[in-house]
Design a protein around this motif. Structure first.
Motif, short mmCIF file in Angstrom:
data_model
loop_
_atom_site.label_atom_id
_atom_site.label_comp_id
_atom_site.label_asym_id
_atom_site.label_seq_id
_atom_site.Cartn_x
_atom_site.Cartn_y
_atom_site.Cartn_z
N LEU A 37 -27.82 -40.70 14.19
CA LEU A 37 -28.15 -39.56 15.05
C LEU A 37 -26.90 -38.72 15.31
CD1 LEU A 37 -29.77 -37.81 16.98
CD2 LEU A 37 -29.52 -39.61 18.71
N VAL A 38 -25.80 -39.36 15.66
CA VAL A 38 -24.57 -38.62 15.94
C VAL A 38 -24.11 -37.88 14.69
CG1 VAL A 38 -22.13 -38.83 16.59
CG2 VAL A 38 -23.88 -40.09 17.86
N LEU A 39 -24.23 -38.49 13.54
CA LEU A 39 -23.88 -37.81 12.29
C LEU A 39 -24.79 -36.61 12.07
CD1 LEU A 39 -22.34 -37.51 9.67
CD2 LEU A 39 -23.93 -39.14 8.64
N ASP A 40 -26.08 -36.76 12.32
CA ASP A 40 -27.01 -35.65 12.16
C ASP A 40 -26.61 -34.49 13.07
OD1 ASP A 40 -29.44 -34.60 10.96
OD2 ASP A 40 -30.36 -34.84 12.93
N VAL A 41 -26.22 -34.80 14.30
CA VAL A 41 -25.77 -33.76 15.23
C VAL A 41 -24.48 -33.13 14.72
CG1 VAL A 41 -24.95 -33.32 17.58
CG2 VAL A 41 -26.93 -34.80 17.21
N ALA A 42 -23.55 -33.94 14.22
CA ALA A 42 -22.28 -33.41 13.71
C ALA A 42 -22.51 -32.44 12.57
CB ALA A 42 -21.38 -34.56 13.26
N VAL A 43 -23.39 -32.80 11.66
CA VAL A 43 -23.69 -31.93 10.52
C VAL A 43 -24.36 -30.64 11.00
CG1 VAL A 43 -25.08 -31.72 8.41
CG2 VAL A 43 -23.74 -33.79 8.84
N ALA A 44 -25.29 -30.75 11.94
CA ALA A 44 -25.98 -29.57 12.46
C ALA A 44 -25.00 -28.62 13.16
CB ALA A 44 -27.10 -29.98 13.42
N VAL A 45 -24.10 -29.17 13.95
CA VAL A 45 -23.11 -28.34 14.65
C VAL A 45 -22.18 -27.68 13.63
CG1 VAL A 45 -21.09 -28.42 16.18
CG2 VAL A 45 -23.21 -29.58 16.83
N ALA A 46 -21.74 -28.43 12.63
CA ALA A 46 -20.87 -27.86 11.61
C ALA A 46 -21.56 -26.72 10.88
CB ALA A 46 -20.44 -28.94 10.62
N ARG A 47 -22.83 -26.90 10.57
CA ARG A 47 -23.56 -25.84 9.87
C ARG A 47 -23.70 -24.60 10.75
NH1 ARG A 47 -27.41 -29.99 6.92
NH2 ARG A 47 -26.28 -30.11 4.98
N LEU A 48 -23.93 -24.80 12.04
CA LEU A 48 -23.99 -23.65 12.96
C LEU A 48 -22.66 -22.92 13.00
CD1 LEU A 48 -25.99 -24.96 16.05
CD2 LEU A 48 -26.68 -23.18 14.45
N ASN A 49 -21.58 -23.68 13.07
CA ASN A 49 -20.25 -23.06 13.10
C ASN A 49 -19.96 -22.31 11.81
OD1 ASN A 49 -19.75 -24.03 15.67
ND2 ASN A 49 -18.72 -25.86 14.95
N LEU A 50 -20.48 -22.81 10.71
CA LEU A 50 -20.25 -22.16 9.43
C LEU A 50 -21.01 -20.84 9.31
CD1 LEU A 50 -20.38 -25.24 7.04
CD2 LEU A 50 -18.36 -23.98 7.78
N GLU A 51 -22.04 -20.66 10.13
CA GLU A 51 -22.84 -19.44 10.08
C GLU A 51 -22.18 -18.26 10.78
OE1 GLU A 51 -26.69 -20.46 11.60
OE2 GLU A 51 -27.09 -21.84 9.95
N GLN A 52 -21.09 -18.51 11.49
CA GLN A 52 -20.39 -17.41 12.14
C GLN A 52 -19.79 -16.51 11.08
OE1 GLN A 52 -17.55 -18.89 14.95
NE2 GLN A 52 -19.00 -20.27 15.90
N PRO A 53 -19.77 -15.21 11.33
CA PRO A 53 -19.24 -14.30 10.32
C PRO A 53 -17.75 -14.55 10.06
CG PRO A 53 -19.78 -13.10 12.34
CD PRO A 53 -20.24 -14.51 12.52
N LEU A 54 -17.36 -14.37 8.83
CA LEU A 54 -15.95 -14.51 8.46
C LEU A 54 -15.16 -13.33 8.99
CD1 LEU A 54 -16.17 -15.59 4.72
CD2 LEU A 54 -15.37 -16.97 6.63
#
Length: 195
Positions: A64-81
């Motif tokens: 579960l914690v890994l799933d959350v970590a991956v989801a948060v990382a993907r959200l952070n990656l969606e921020q514009p460069l």
């Protein structure tokens, strides 16, 4: 012919709401107590779900914690460069944002969870693949900044140089707790851009 059709599953239905509530609960608990400060029961109570739901859906608290970590990382990656017209400034803004994410209690705990999960996962497993996918997307974003700079006529390092000289030190500082991740960003960027 019957007019009765089977009920359609709606995207964003109960399953999505449960997943979002559980993820939110994990993030809040990590921020409050750190990764080792809560149990599956704590998550279930915070999310308003049955504890069995957590283990049925994720198998373990680590998953579960890994799933959350991956989801948060993907959200952070969606921020514009950043796109300032200068590779130095783009890298500075991007690295400052990454350092801020890593310095947050939740960010650090999630990164540590992802590193631990990656170390414990067999190569090619779903868990290892999730983490590798997030890292690959982050590398792709850095490559986009480098490509833009190259088109503008700037001299640019290769991707591996940016990973080795900028990204790796930020992660190492965050994971092992020596210095603040955002400390000396300008020195790291100077080193990254040095010939």
């Amino acid at each position: 012919m019957s007019d009765i059709s089977p009920p359609r599953r709606r995207p964003g239905g109960r399953s999505a709401r449960v997943g979002a509530a559980v993820h939110e609960a994990v993030r809040a608990l990590i921020a409050e107590r750190g990764r080792d400060g809560f149990t599956g029961r704590d998550v279930a109570e915070r999310a308003g779900v049955n504890e069995a739901t957590i283990y049925r859906r994720w198998g373990s608290l680590d998953n579960l914690v890994l799933d959350v970590a991956v989801a948060v990382a993907r959200l952070n990656l969606e921020q514009p460069l950043p796109d300032t017209g200068s590779l130095r400034q783009d890298l500075r803004l991007w690295a400052a944002r990454m350092a801020t994410e890593l310095a947050a209690p939740e960010g650090l705990s999630l990164i540590r969870a992802a590193v631990a999960a990656r170390a414990d996962s067999a190569a090619g497993s779903d868990r290892a693949r999730q983490i590798t996918d997030v890292a690959a997307v982050r590398a792709e974003l850095i490559q986009q900044m480098l490509d833009r700079a190259r088109v503008r006529g700037e001299r640019t390092p290769d991707l591996s140089t940016v990973l080795d000289r900028l990204v790796a030190p930020l992660y190492l500082r965050a994971i092992f707790g020596y210095g603040r991740p955002e400390h000396d960003l300008d020195d790291l960027i100077d080193n990254t851009l040095a010939d």
